[in-house]
Design a protein around this motif. Structure first.
Motif, PDB file in Angstrom:
ATOM      1  N   ILE A 186     -54.123  57.811 -20.301  1.00 27.60           N
ATOM      2  CA  ILE A 186     -54.899  56.704 -19.382  1.00 27.60           C
ATOM      3  C   ILE A 186     -55.862  55.926 -20.255  1.00 27.60           C
TER       4      ILE A 186
ATOM      5  N   VAL B 188     -53.391  51.250  -8.091  1.00 27.60           N
ATOM      6  CA  VAL B 188     -52.544  52.100  -9.456  1.00 27.60           C
ATOM      7  C   VAL B 188     -53.780  53.219  -9.258  1.00 27.60           C
TER       8      VAL B 188
ATOM      9  N   TRP C 259     -49.959  61.219 -11.937  1.00 30.19           N
ATOM     10  CA  TRP C 259     -49.942  61.610 -12.963  1.00 30.19           C
ATOM     11  C   TRP C 259     -50.773  63.180 -12.973  1.00 30.19           C
TER      12      TRP C 259
ATOM     13  N   LEU D 158     -46.497  50.366  -7.595  1.00 28.08           N
ATOM     14  CA  LEU D 158     -47.262  48.759  -7.957  1.00 28.08           C
ATOM     15  C   LEU D 158     -46.170  48.430  -7.189  1.00 28.08           C
TER      16      LEU D 158
ATOM     17  N   ASN E 150     -43.405  53.698 -11.803  1.00 26.63           N
ATOM     18  CA  ASN E 150     -44.524  53.698 -11.646  1.00 26.63           C
ATOM     19  C   ASN E 150     -44.365  52.361 -10.946  1.00 26.63           C
TER      20      ASN E 150
ATOM     21  N   LEU F 203     -51.637  48.718 -15.896  1.00 25.47           N
ATOM     22  CA  LEU F 203     -51.559  48.700 -14.595  1.00 25.47           C
ATOM     23  C   LEU F 203     -53.077  47.985 -14.219  1.00 25.47           C
TER      24      LEU F 203
ATOM     25  N   LEU G 218     -51.766  56.336  -8.542  1.00 22.02           N
ATOM     26  CA  LEU G 218     -50.346  56.150  -8.963  1.00 22.02           C
ATOM     27  C   LEU G 218     -51.086  57.594 -10.398  1.00 22.02           C
ATOM     28  N   ALA G 219     -52.497  56.640 -10.511  1.00 24.09           N
ATOM     29  CA  ALA G 219     -53.582  57.632 -12.006  1.00 24.09           C
ATOM     30  C   ALA G 219     -53.073  59.373 -11.188  1.00 24.09           C
TER      31      ALA G 219
ATOM     32  N   GLY H 212     -40.767  54.657 -15.422  1.00 22.45           N
ATOM     33  CA  GLY H 212     -41.514  53.172 -15.616  1.00 22.45           C
ATOM     34  C   GLY H 212     -40.898  52.919 -14.338  1.00 22.45           C
TER      35      GLY H 212
ATOM     36  N   CYS I 261     -44.412  47.129 -19.682  1.00 23.16           N
ATOM     37  CA  CYS I 261     -45.908  48.226 -20.263  1.00 23.16           C
ATOM     38  C   CYS I 261     -44.593  49.489 -20.652  1.00 23.16           C
TER      39      CYS I 261
ATOM     40  N   ALA J 182     -46.261  59.979  -4.556  1.00 23.37           N
ATOM     41  CA  ALA J 182     -46.243  58.949  -5.208  1.00 23.37           C
ATOM     42  C   ALA J 182     -46.274  57.980  -4.332  1.00 23.37           C
TER      43      ALA J 182
END
Length: 268
Positions: A231, A37, A44, A28, A24, A2, A40-41, A21, A166, A84
């Motif tokens: 990542i 993004v 995780w 997004l 994620n 992403l 989001l990283a 997904g 993705c 999230a």
């Protein structure tokens, strides 16, 4: 992946996600920017195995013996969904979002497009036997990857000219089968990969389907280590693939332009 897309100003018109997904995709769709993004990283990178799969091997064995329909509660999943910060409802996302789950009773794919996002994500990420099925609107729902790990045909069902895939489910990795769970997970992976390959082969020729490469992930199911390394490697692979794809797209246009000038010698 992403990150590489957004760095090239590729912003989705619609996001469709299954299982992890879907999580994620929800982040997004809520914030389709570089900041979204990176958040989001961070989510995780914050996940620990004990949070999602609490207890040791003895506790898991006891969960099997007590004959319940799951090994773990959904509390760990809920804590991740809370971090999230996805939009509360589908109507509140910045771009349209679709989430795929599976009806455990009928085997049908169930596509969420309205209502509460958290409920849809909880259903879509409920790995069968590991997490409790989610009851919703008279259905008993589990992980969408049971029927469709990469929901390509949902993207093809509407007017579209390009799809970016993705796929974070990973390729099959040769490893020793140490438990019944390992065998079940591998069989599950074989099934979902075949479905995606079949849909990919039958995609209309006028639709540009760009499948971004993913790094080799040899971790076990309960292992969340080395997330940063994966990542960064995924970003590198996706960036290179997108640049190469752009070069390939430019070549037919360049050839067509040269032919046009050859046919029109009066044009300087």
């Amino acid at each position: 992946m992403l990150r590489a897309l957004l760095e090239r100003d590729i912003v989705p018109d619609v996001v469709i996600g299954t299982s992890a997904g879907a999580l994620n995709g929800a982040v997004l769709a809520t914030d389709p920017t570089a900041d979204g993004v990176e958040h989001l990283a961070d989510v995780w990178l914050s996940i620990r195995s004990g949070e999602v799969f609490p207890g040791n091997k003895l506790a898991r064995a006891w969960n099997v013996l007590r004959r319940d329909d799951h090994l773990f509660t959904n509390e760990g999943l809920l804590s991740i969904l809370d971090r999230a910060h996805a939009a509360p409802t589908f109507a509140e996302t910045e771009v349209p979002l679709r989430v795929v789950a599976t009806d455990l009773t009928t085997g049908e794919e169930v596509v969420f497009a309205c209502g509460e996002v958290e409920q849809a994500l909880l259903a879509s990420t409920a790995l069968p036997a590991l997490f409790a099925p989610v009851e919703h609107d008279g259905r008993l729902l589990v992980d969408g990857a049971v029927t469709n790990a990469v929901p390509l045909w949902h993207a093809l069902s509407g007017p579209t000219d390009r799809i970016y895939v993705c796929n974070v489910s990973g390729a099959l990795v040769e490893r020793r089968m140490r438990s019944p769970l390992d065998v079940a997970v591998r069989a599950f992976a074989i099934s979902r990969n075949q479905r995606f390959d079949l849909e990919l082969r039958h995609a209309p020729p006028d639709v540009d389907v760009v499948v971004l490469p993913n790094p080799s992930d040899e971790r076990e199911l309960f292992d969340f280590s080395d997330s940063m390394m994966l990542i960064e490697e995924a970003h590198h692979l996706a960036a290179r693939a997108l640049d190469e794809h752009e070069v390939e797209r430019a070549r037919p246009r360049e050839r067509a332009r040269r032919r046009w000038f050859r046919r029109r010698p009066d044009v300087a």
